[in-house]
Scaffold this active site. Sequence first.
Site, short mmCIF file in Angstrom:
data_model
loop_
_atom_site.label_atom_id
_atom_site.label_comp_id
_atom_site.label_asym_id
_atom_site.label_seq_id
_atom_site.Cartn_x
_atom_site.Cartn_y
_atom_site.Cartn_z
N GLU A 41 0.85 -1.20 0.00
CA GLU A 41 0.00 0.00 0.00
C GLU A 41 0.89 1.25 0.00
O GLU A 41 2.07 1.19 0.34
CB GLU A 41 -0.90 0.01 1.25
N HIS A 102 -5.25 6.61 -0.37
CA HIS A 102 -4.33 5.48 -0.26
C HIS A 102 -4.73 4.36 -1.20
O HIS A 102 -5.78 4.41 -1.84
CB HIS A 102 -4.10 5.04 1.18
N ASP A 115 -9.80 2.23 8.13
CA ASP A 115 -9.90 3.49 7.37
C ASP A 115 -10.95 4.41 7.99
O ASP A 115 -10.74 5.62 8.11
CB ASP A 115 -10.30 3.21 5.91
#
Length: 168
Positions: A41, A102, A115
């Site tokens: 990520e 992201h 998140d």
Amino acid sequence: MKRYMMNDLIFAEQSQRFKVYIPGYLLIEIQKQCILAYPNETGGILAGKYSRELDCAYISELLKAPPGSKSGRTWFLRGIKGIKKKLDRLWNKKTYYLGEWHYHPDNSSTLSNQDIKQMFSISNNPNYKCPEPILFIVGGKQNSWEYSVYVFPQCEKYIHLNLVELHS
Ligand SMILES: [Zn+2]
């Protein structure tokens, strides 16, 4: 008035009350960052401005993962080094912190519980001066990208925005 280009993305709330505008050049920059980070990520900050009526967020600046950011295949921890300085510099140009972006490599762009927690902590953090931060998530990989946009009003449920199809 903003002129929309072919490769720009516009996301809107179901009622069309609120829109987020992501220009094509910025999208390409984000894709580049995702390709570089793959299979891990990555992420960073989105900056820009609101329309006068506050019904549209125009994203115009991208901050890539700052030094100190950490990531794996399914997680990303954005560092904070140098962020304040960069945001202060943008603030002077009337360009403001609008939220986060992201990447979920090889995965859906749907937000995770982590998140949600992170974004509500930002919307409640006075240092960000951003009571309704935006989250832009890129999923998939090169040639099969997927995008999701969410808004996090303080103390409320988050709102999912849909990609608006542009008709010429
Ligand atoms: Zn995520």
